[in-house]
Design a protein around this motif. Structure first.
Motif, mmCIF file in Angstrom:
data_model
loop_
_atom_site.group_PDB
_atom_site.id
_atom_site.type_symbol
_atom_site.label_atom_id
_atom_site.label_comp_id
_atom_site.label_asym_id
_atom_site.label_seq_id
_atom_site.Cartn_x
_atom_site.Cartn_y
_atom_site.Cartn_z
ATOM 1 N N VAL A 1 25.177 42.074 34.720
ATOM 2 C CA VAL A 1 25.477 40.705 35.126
ATOM 3 C C VAL A 1 26.779 40.716 35.917
ATOM 4 C CG1 VAL A 1 25.874 38.346 34.351
ATOM 5 C CG2 VAL A 1 24.341 39.835 33.078
ATOM 6 N N GLY A 2 26.666 40.810 37.221
ATOM 7 C CA GLY A 2 27.854 40.744 38.071
ATOM 8 C C GLY A 2 28.147 39.304 38.432
ATOM 9 N N TRP A 3 29.377 39.021 38.856
ATOM 10 C CA TRP A 3 29.714 37.645 39.179
ATOM 11 C C TRP A 3 30.933 37.596 40.070
ATOM 12 C CZ3 TRP A 3 29.449 37.944 33.472
ATOM 13 C CH2 TRP A 3 30.554 38.582 32.922
ATOM 14 N N CYS A 4 31.212 36.424 40.553
ATOM 15 C CA CYS A 4 32.495 36.160 41.207
ATOM 16 C C CYS A 4 32.882 34.722 40.899
ATOM 17 C CB CYS A 4 32.427 36.418 42.708
ATOM 18 S SG CYS A 4 31.562 35.144 43.618
ATOM 19 N N PHE A 5 34.147 34.435 41.084
ATOM 20 C CA PHE A 5 34.761 33.195 40.656
ATOM 21 C C PHE A 5 35.376 32.540 41.894
ATOM 22 C CE2 PHE A 5 37.179 32.061 36.523
ATOM 23 C CZ PHE A 5 36.089 31.333 36.088
ATOM 24 N N ILE A 6 35.000 31.314 42.247
ATOM 25 C CA ILE A 6 35.517 30.685 43.456
ATOM 26 C C ILE A 6 36.078 29.312 43.118
ATOM 27 C CG2 ILE A 6 34.961 29.886 45.779
ATOM 28 C CD1 ILE A 6 32.810 31.905 45.920
ATOM 29 N N PRO A 7 37.362 29.068 43.388
ATOM 30 C CA PRO A 7 37.922 27.733 43.142
ATOM 31 C C PRO A 7 37.234 26.702 44.020
ATOM 32 C CG PRO A 7 39.661 29.357 43.538
ATOM 33 C CD PRO A 7 38.362 30.008 43.902
ATOM 34 N N SER A 8 37.144 25.475 43.533
ATOM 35 C CA SER A 8 36.443 24.438 44.274
ATOM 36 C C SER A 8 37.325 23.760 45.316
ATOM 37 C CB SER A 8 35.907 23.377 43.310
ATOM 38 O OG SER A 8 36.976 22.745 42.634
ATOM 39 N N TRP A 9 38.601 24.123 45.384
ATOM 40 C CA TRP A 9 39.461 23.555 46.423
ATOM 41 C C TRP A 9 39.825 24.654 47.426
ATOM 42 C CZ3 TRP A 9 40.855 24.400 41.446
ATOM 43 C CH2 TRP A 9 41.883 25.271 41.200
ATOM 44 N N THR A 10 39.855 24.301 48.695
ATOM 45 C CA THR A 10 39.938 25.303 49.750
ATOM 46 C C THR A 10 41.292 25.992 49.800
ATOM 47 O OG1 THR A 10 40.551 23.557 51.297
ATOM 48 C CG2 THR A 10 38.244 24.174 51.193
ATOM 49 N N ARG A 11 42.345 25.324 49.379
ATOM 50 C CA ARG A 11 43.663 25.979 49.455
ATOM 51 C C ARG A 11 43.687 27.208 48.562
ATOM 52 N NH1 ARG A 11 48.580 26.041 51.182
ATOM 53 N NH2 ARG A 11 50.391 26.322 49.857
ATOM 54 N N GLY A 12 42.935 27.201 47.486
ATOM 55 C CA GLY A 12 42.866 28.371 46.634
ATOM 56 C C GLY A 12 41.696 29.269 46.955
ATOM 57 N N THR B 1 41.924 46.511 41.730
ATOM 58 C CA THR B 1 41.003 47.587 42.108
ATOM 59 C C THR B 1 39.566 47.106 42.110
ATOM 60 O OG1 THR B 1 42.514 49.229 41.169
ATOM 61 C CG2 THR B 1 40.232 49.907 41.513
ATOM 62 N N ARG B 2 39.203 46.273 41.138
ATOM 63 C CA ARG B 2 37.853 45.724 41.106
ATOM 64 C C ARG B 2 37.572 44.914 42.371
ATOM 65 N NH1 ARG B 2 37.456 42.615 35.456
ATOM 66 N NH2 ARG B 2 35.331 42.202 36.182
ATOM 67 N N ALA B 3 38.549 44.125 42.802
ATOM 68 C CA ALA B 3 38.373 43.321 44.007
ATOM 69 C C ALA B 3 38.230 44.200 45.242
ATOM 70 C CB ALA B 3 39.547 42.361 44.166
ATOM 71 N N GLU B 4 39.020 45.273 45.331
ATOM 72 C CA GLU B 4 38.960 46.153 46.497
ATOM 73 C C GLU B 4 37.660 46.943 46.532
ATOM 74 O OE1 GLU B 4 42.534 48.304 45.947
ATOM 75 O OE2 GLU B 4 43.801 46.788 46.902
ATOM 76 N N CYS B 5 37.161 47.314 45.363
ATOM 77 C CA CYS B 5 35.875 48.021 45.312
ATOM 78 C C CYS B 5 34.751 47.128 45.821
ATOM 79 C CB CYS B 5 35.573 48.463 43.884
ATOM 80 S SG CYS B 5 36.556 49.870 43.342
ATOM 81 N N ALA B 6 34.813 45.840 45.495
ATOM 82 C CA ALA B 6 33.798 44.920 46.003
ATOM 83 C C ALA B 6 33.927 44.726 47.507
ATOM 84 C CB ALA B 6 33.921 43.569 45.289
ATOM 85 N N LEU B 7 35.158 44.831 48.006
ATOM 86 C CA LEU B 7 35.383 44.688 49.442
ATOM 87 C C LEU B 7 34.835 45.878 50.213
ATOM 88 C CD1 LEU B 7 36.776 42.955 51.649
ATOM 89 C CD2 LEU B 7 38.828 44.311 51.248
ATOM 90 N N TYR B 8 34.909 47.067 49.608
ATOM 91 C CA TYR B 8 34.407 48.291 50.234
ATOM 92 C C TYR B 8 33.232 48.822 49.416
ATOM 93 C CZ TYR B 8 38.568 48.281 53.122
ATOM 94 O OH TYR B 8 39.529 47.951 54.026
ATOM 95 N N ALA C 1 28.684 47.490 34.351
ATOM 96 C CA ALA C 1 28.543 46.030 34.358
ATOM 97 C C ALA C 1 29.845 45.311 34.055
ATOM 98 C CB ALA C 1 27.476 45.615 33.340
ATOM 99 N N GLU C 2 30.756 45.957 33.332
ATOM 100 C CA GLU C 2 31.960 45.272 32.912
ATOM 101 C C GLU C 2 32.970 45.135 34.046
ATOM 102 O OE1 GLU C 2 33.555 47.172 29.533
ATOM 103 O OE2 GLU C 2 31.910 46.640 28.206
ATOM 104 N N THR C 3 32.959 46.058 34.995
ATOM 105 C CA THR C 3 33.971 46.013 36.048
ATOM 106 C C THR C 3 33.399 45.610 37.399
ATOM 107 O OG1 THR C 3 33.651 48.352 36.580
ATOM 108 C CG2 THR C 3 35.317 47.807 34.934
ATOM 109 N N LYS C 4 32.078 45.626 37.545
ATOM 110 C CA LYS C 4 31.468 45.387 38.842
ATOM 111 C C LYS C 4 31.583 43.924 39.252
ATOM 112 C CE LYS C 4 28.858 45.996 42.474
ATOM 113 N NZ LYS C 4 29.426 46.623 43.669
ATOM 114 N N LEU C 5 32.100 43.674 40.456
ATOM 115 C CA LEU C 5 32.077 42.357 41.057
ATOM 116 C C LEU C 5 31.019 42.343 42.155
ATOM 117 C CD1 LEU C 5 35.866 41.499 41.506
ATOM 118 C CD2 LEU C 5 34.359 40.778 39.671
#
Length: 831
Positions: A20-31, A144-151, A170-174
């Motif tokens: 179960v991979g996921w990502c978290f996105i704030p609902s306001w654009t400044r964040g 590192t988790r964020a950078e792995c998802a970027l690359y 599954a625990e670290t994958k974004l």
């Protein structure tokens, strides 16, 4: 059986064996998007500056400290959502968070966040700290988790940059990188010291990559405005996925049903085509740039950008079946307001004054009172009053009136996020009467503790529905319009609520779905809908105690609405009381029903209606002052309703009763709990309150104050003795009562502070011992002023005005026919 309020892991609704991979996105654009130092960023900052300047003009005392705290300094980890502190970039700026007493050490998880590597490579230049993308992480692991998802396709590049290799479990994958990190320009800059110096760096290509990335971000900023909605969030996700991992889309699309592949609107097609073109251009430049940097080329089978049709399908799948809104635990500032600011021992008076000065803002409806020329006691009272009101409005920002920058304050304090997790939603379906919602179980680790919260008691394996709509209070027609915008023009919701409402065939369902629908209607304040549903259930089971009680409560809910429209409850209060009395004859052992029957017996709410109304009593001698054109009244010191001895007797009797029983209650009033004891439970006070006080003095006085004619009567729904203690519960926050009118009788004076603060008056109404203040409790915002020393006792009662003469002339059968035969629907009346 899964009980209401139970948390279930997201993996329970995912396919077996799937991570179960996921990502978290704030609902306001400044964040959500980058805050880079380019022209679009400067334009955005200029707009913010103009808004702040306008706010400053509205209030000469406004210093923007609250805004700086909310918008700039309090941040969340871009991966797990933990609270971070972003200190000012330059030494000339002061940190508001550090000035706010006891805030950082008590409410901030991470005080030294990890920045984006590319934006913070040149550590010798302090002016470059946290510029450009402003990505922040609570730990090196999250970064590192964020950078792995970027690359995602390039673990070798990460290792070449001397970074920690990213685990793929599954625990670290974004599923995708945080948006701010994706829009980071500096990762294409030549100044990156971690690049392989043996590889030629194409500066022109890097500039093209930055320009194309800025173009995408600018387009999304224009599209999103101030906040991200569901569609905008889906477009943002699709754009990032198309650049970072387009080869992932094939498997992604194959896993969803054909319904997700319906065409979107013409407006959506225009947006997706433009963003697809921009994303393809940027992806091509990035691929070319990376191919020149690599010493060994990788598998070229992955180097295919998705087609436009796949881009559109991905967008529709994400929007319709992969994301949902979720509210994080309380914002650190709300936690501070509830825990630290209101604590009598965690802040000194000087620290509390400093905190109030920092948190002052024109959007908070608080009347600040000068303290310099007042006595010490009055200074303390005013300080605690300002503290209580500030804490309340910060904790209830959603109820603030529009204007004065309220929307931005609300969005940041509300902390609403979108969660993208395709495999967790795989077995979930939309329902307008959902059985589950996304919730954070562990506030210290929001993202990693996401789970499904059961909204009803359901059988194991039936936790299968959630709401894709953010607003469920609408009628069937309005919901259908929104659902077709979301799921396509051919979509028809087949949930229990929509089938019942559209077909008006509630009898075909069993009792459990109908009870869920009725309870949902009660939550939304759609009392007529709830009453009809409860009566359908009672047709097959007329002795269901829970439903009998709920029906009476729904009828009582209509009483306040009727009062606002007609000046009386239109018979609804008395109807509710009769329904409780009738329920008592069927379910005498039901605790809630028995409670209301006991109150009726005590106050004579139903049995004494046929008695003649006698207004000739000692109340005509009681003097009082009138405020707000007859909305509130205060009795004179010269004419109290109770003597001091009688007041002391009531206090002594209440304390003795509590000492010999379960003690003072603190949970009877859900919305605004008080420390109290119901008068109907104190047997020794029955005669004093009902005969000497209520019947002969209070009710005739209220009839005189409110100018009630012979057809209308004021009736007690609840009465209780309240105890305010300066060392425990010292105040009551701003609120409205569940009544049309309320009255408060003062029982002692051995305390400092206290009284009823009427916000429209901007002053405290505090009668002398034995005196009474009465007001429209259901419409006048009021609060219990803080008691700064001692203990304050008072009697509080909630009352309703109803049409007695017309009501008693109706038989129960006629009354039932008039209510059950009336057509109703969810949220609107048929003509």
């Amino acid at each position: 059986m899964i009980s209401k309020g139970t948390h279930k892991p997201l993996t329970d609704t995912a396919d077996k064996g799937c991570a179960v991979g996921w990502c978290f996105i704030p609902s306001w654009t400044r964040g959500a998007l980058s805050c880079g130092s380019d022209r679009s960023k400067q334009k955005h900052d200029n707009n913010v500056s103009r808004k702040r300047q306008k706010l400053m003009e509205q209030s000469s005392h406004h210093n923007n400290k609250l805004e700086r705290l909310l918008f700039d300094e309090i941040r969340q980890c871009d991966v797990c959502g933990k609270n971070l502190l972003h200190r000012p970039a330059t030494c000339e700026e002061e940190s508001v968070a550090e000035d706010l007493p006891k805030f950082i050490e008590r409410h901030i998880t991470c005080q030294s966040p990890f920045p984006c590597r590319w934006c913070n490579n040149d550590t010798s230049d302090k002016n470059n700290t946290y510029i450009c993308c402003e990505s922040m992480f609570c730990s090196d692991n999250c970064r590192t988790r964020a950078e792995c998802a970027l690359y995602d396709d390039d673990a070798t590049t990460m290792q070449a940059n001397d970074q920690t290799s990213c685990s793929r479990d599954a625990e670290t994958k974004l599923l995708m990188p945080p948006p701010k990190l994706f829009f980071c320009r500096n990762r294409f800059q030549e100044r990156d010291s971690n690049r392989n110096n043996d590889v030629a760096y194409d500066l022109d290509l890097a500039i093209e990559a930055i320009q194309s990335l800025v173009a995408i971000e600018t387009k999304l900023r224009v599209l999103c405005g101030n906040n991200l909605g569901l569609e905008e969030c889906a477009l943002l996700l699709t754009t990032i996925i198309s650049v970072v991992s387009p080869w992932w889309v094939d498997d992604f699309l194959q896993s969803f049903s054909g319904d997700a592949h319906q065409d979107g609107s013409a407006y959506e097609e225009s947006l997706t085509e433009e963003l697809w073109t921009m994303a393809r251009s940027h992806w091509s430049i990035v691929m070319l740039l990376q191919s020149k940097e690599r010493s060994n080329d990788t598998d070229t089978s992955k180097r295919q950008f998705m087609s436009y049709e796949m881009f559109c399908q991905t967008y529709l799948c994400i929007k319709r079946q992969c994301i949902s809104r979720v509210a994080l635990p309380d914002h650190p500032l709300i936690q501070y307001s509830k825990d630290t600011l209101l604590s009598a021992d965690k802040l000194s008076d000087i620290e509390r004054d400093l905190a109030l000065d920092i948190l002052e803002h024109p959007c908070l409806p608080i009347s600040r009172h000068a303290q310099s020329k007042t006595s010490t006691d009055l200074q303390s009272i005013i300080r605690w009053r300002n503290t209580a009101h500030t804490a309340h409005w910060l904790s209830n920002a959603a109820s603030l009136e529009e204007g004065k920058g309220v929307s931005q304050i609300q969005s940041h304090l509300g902390r609403t996020y979108y969660v993208f997790s395709p495999k967790a939603y795989r077995k979930m379906q939309h329902s307008c009467c959902p059985v589950a919602m996304l919730d954070v179980q562990d506030p210290s680790s929001p993202l990693d503790s996401l789970s499904w919260l059961s909204l009803h008691d359901v059988e194991e394996g039936n936790l299968t529905s959630y709401s894709a709509l953010g607003y469920l209070e609408g009628d069937a027609r309005s919901r259908a319009i929104e659902l077709r915008k979301l799921f396509g023009s051919d979509f028809t919701c087949s949930c229990t609520r929509c089938r019942y409402e559209n077909d008006n065939a509630g009898k075909i369902f069993n009792q459990l779905p109908l009870k869920s629908l009725a309870d949902l209607a009660m939550q939304h304040g759609r009392f007529a809908d709830a009453i009809g549903l409860y009566e359908l259930i009672l047709e097959s089971d007329p002795c269901d105690g829970n439903v009998l009680h709920a029906r009476a409560a729904a009828v009582l809910g209509t009483a306040s609405t009727s009062f606002c429209d007609k000046g009386h409850c239109n018979g609804n209060f008395l109807r509710a009381q009769r329904l409780w009395k009738e329920a008592g004859s069927k379910c005498s052992d039901h605790p809630e029903i028995a409670l209301h029957v006991d109150k009726q017996r005590m106050y004579g709410t139903v049995d004494s209606l046929d008695d003649e109304i006698d207004d000739s009593s000692s109340s005509s001698n009681i003097q009082y002052s009138t405020h707000l054109n007859g909305k509130c009244f205060v009795t004179s010191k010269a004419t109290p309703l109770l003597s001091e001895d009688e007041c002391q007797l009531i206090i002594k009797t209440a304390e003795e009763h509590c000492n010999s029983s379960t003690g003072w209650t603190t949970t009877r009033h859900y919305a605004v709990p008080t420390t109290d004891i119901p008068i109907h439970e104190i047997t020794k006070l029955h005669d004093l309150f009902t005969k000497k006080l209520w019947s002969s003095k209070i009710r005739p006085l209220l009839r005189q104050q409110l100018k009630l004619n012979g057809n209308r009567q004021i009736l007690i729904h609840d009465a209780f003795v309240v105890r305010y203690d300066s060392s425990k519960q010292r105040y009551l926050p701003p609120h409205l009562d569940e009544s049309s009118h309320s009255f408060i009788i003062a029982l002692n004076s051995e305390f400092k502070g206290g009284g009823t603060y009427i916000h429209e008056l901007e002053r405290v109404l505090s009668p002398t011992v034995g005196g009474m203040v009465s007001f429209e409790g259901g419409s006048l915002l009021h609060s219990g002023d803080p008691v700064v020393s001692g203990i304050r006792y008072c009697i509080v009662a909630f009352c309703y005005i109803d049409n007695v003469r017309e009501q008693t002339a109706k038989t129960a059968e006629v009354e039932k026919d008039n209510n059950t035969n009336a057509p109703f629907s969810f949220g609107f009346q048929f003509g």
